[in-house]
Design an enzyme around this catalytic site. Structure first.
Site, short mmCIF file in Angstrom:
data_model
loop_
_atom_site.label_atom_id
_atom_site.label_comp_id
_atom_site.label_asym_id
_atom_site.label_seq_id
_atom_site.Cartn_x
_atom_site.Cartn_y
_atom_site.Cartn_z
NE ARG A 1 -14.30 12.02 3.24
CZ ARG A 1 -13.60 11.15 2.96
NH1 ARG A 1 -12.06 11.32 3.17
NH2 ARG A 1 -13.92 10.11 2.64
CE LYS B 1 -4.15 -1.91 2.50
NZ LYS B 1 -4.87 -1.36 3.70
#
Ligand code: MV4
Length: 501
Positions: free
Chosen positions: A292, A158
């Protein structure tokens, strides 16, 4: 409290934020690109200011411009919504330096959680379960191969600066390792300007379950339960729900505690989301944190009774948040379907165009957060999400039935949408049983994309029937797929009218 907030976003989320502003007696300022000159969100605001430009880069990512508009307008704060500037630590810092309030977490928390290896390290140090893997970036191929063998294949490579699947490579054996590491690094470098990669053990057929958290400046951090987000396609969520059919009280409590710990570890403030993978043994692992408001926040709002945007604003203004403790019991069940301007019959290709006709769904237990209206032009410039349908029921079954009813009620002409596909998902047996993983769409491809009878023939037949109906030659009964055409009362009335004519 703020008197005015600039909303640095577009579409449904801009409207969503402006609605709460209006309820709180706060004026809102829209900023818009040339493309969005007459978009609904512009008219929802109390004031609107042109950014110019067409691409995101030329418009909604122009942060110097946005900050100077905010200052000139007399706004006290900027809400970034999701996407665009919402997880940009440098933007959050610049907003603060200009004397305005960024409605979101501290820039340091954004930066820390944006770096996936730093986030993993922090979680390990605070006892939050993570997927087995490297604590640091891998650099040397041969050393990395040794580590991969120790962890055991299959593994994932990743990107440290990643998230959302970019720069990610599945490696099933030692022979594939070197090439995967090189290509993952190259992709990460091109996408994020940072080629750093690391290794995680691959969790096979997991569920993706995330926890909503809130943290205020009065020493309180709570979780508001989970959202089930396993129904995804190419890392794009399609259906979300709250609560998850997988969790029981005990697992919810444990994961919730871990989520709160994760948020506290990074000094979090405001609304945030901790993503977990849950494997087939019901073990859970921290995956990443989203710093967020999320697209799927409405399902949490419905089952907790909270307004998450109002909580964000209260927290940013230095007030205490409303919930006083973790929420582990919910009011019924909520499901969200994302309506994209995409053609599911053509591999979800974008479907731009003008909305020629729109009659959306409503009625019991239905909420729609939409960014469009009849006459709207859908461009290729921005995210293809046009609207979100959210259904509530006293239990999961009722929520799904209401969603199905709403999807069938929804009438939209001029563009393709994901509605027909979403109907198939809502009808699916495994979806209804709650027996699915992140591979759901892949595994049910045949059922989900099965061709109907010739659609062209059906459309032609419908057009003829419509013509006859308009000339009052035929009446419609409540028909085939349960869709209401003309009520029986109208039918009787018309028959009478014909008789007396
Ligand atoms: C994983 C994983 C399995 N094992 N990590 C996909 C996007 C990024 N947020 C992380 N992702 C995954 N990470 C380990 N160690 C499987 C995925 C994944 C996935 C995760 C959530 C929802 C849908 C997914 C689809 C494919 C892969």
């Amino acid at each position: 409290m703020f008197k005015k907030i600039l909303v640095a976003n577009r579409g449904e989320i801009a409207i969503r934020i402006m609605r709460t502003c209006r309820e709180m007696g706060i004026k809102s300022v829209a900023v818009f690109s040339d493309i969005d000159r007459s978009s609904p969100f512009v008219y929802h605001a109390d004031e609107a200011c042109a950014l110019g430009g067409t691409t995101s880069q030329e418009s909604y990512l122009q942060w110097q411009k946005i900050i100077s508009i905010a200052r000139r307008s007399g706004a006290g704060a900027i809400h970034p919504g999701y996407g665009f500037l919402s997880e940009n630590a440098a933007f959050a810092e610049a907003v603060q330096k200009s004397g305005l309030v960024f409605i979101g977490p501290p820039p340091e928390a954004i930066r820390l959680m944006g770096n996936k290896t730093a986030a993993r390290k922090l979680m390990i140090n605070h006892g939050v379960p993570t997927v087995p893997g490297t604590e640091d970036a891998i650099e040397n191929v041969d050393e990395a191969r040794k580590i991969a063998l120790e962890i055991g294949y299959p593994i994932l490579i990743k990107a440290a600066a990643g998230g959302g699947g970019k720069g990610m490579r599945l490696v099933e054996n030692d022979a594939q390792f070197e090439e995967a590491m090189i290509s993952a690094g190259r992709e990460a470098g091109a996408a994020f300007g940072d080629a750093t990669v690391y290794i995680e053990k691959f969790v096979e057929e997991p569920r993706h379950i995330e926890f909503q958290i809130l943290a205020d400046n009065h020493g309180r951090t709570v979780h508001l339960g989970e959202r089930e987000c396993s129904i995804q396609r190419r890392h794009q969520k399609v259906v979300e729900e709250a609560p998850s059919s997988l969790l029981d009280k005990k697992l919810r409590h444990e994961m919730g505690q871990a989520a709160v710990k994760a948020a506290e570890a990074c000094g979090y403030r405001g609304a945030g989301t901790i993503e977990f993978l849950v494997d087939k043994h019901r073990r859970f692992y921290f995956l990443e944190m989203n710093t967020r408001l999320q697209v799927e926040h409405p399902v949490t709002e419905w089952v907790t009774g909270l307004d998450l945007v109002a909580e964000q604003i209260r927290i940013a203004a230095g007030l205490p948040m409303t919930p006083e403790q973790n929420i582990e019991q919910f009011w019924g069940h909520a499901v969200e379907c994302r309506l994209y301007a995409e053609n599911p019959k053509n591999d979800f290709a974008p479907s731009p165009g003008k909305i020629l006709f729109l009659k959306s769904a409503d009625g019991p237990g239905i909420r729609e957060d939409s960014g469009i209206t009849q006459g709207s032009e859908i461009s290729l410039y921005y995210d293809p999400l046009i609207s979100k349908l959210i259904a509530w029921g006293s239990d999961r079954g009722q929520a799904i039935r209401r969603m199905l009813r709403a999807l069938r009620e929804y009438e939209i002409l001029g563009i393709h949408t994901t509605i027909p596909f979403l109907i198939r998902v809502m009808e699916n047996r495994d979806f209804n049983r709650g027996t699915f993983t992140t591979k759901f769409i892949e595994e049910h491809r045949n059922e989900l994309f099965r061709q109907d009878e010739s659609l062209a023939e059906v459309a032609a037949f419908s057009a003829v029937l419509q013509e006859l109906k308009e000339k009052n030659r035929v009446v419609f009964k409540n028909g085939g797929n349960g869709r209401l055409k003309t009520s029986n009362w109208k039918v009787i009335h018309r028959k009478k009218a014909l008789r007396t004519r």
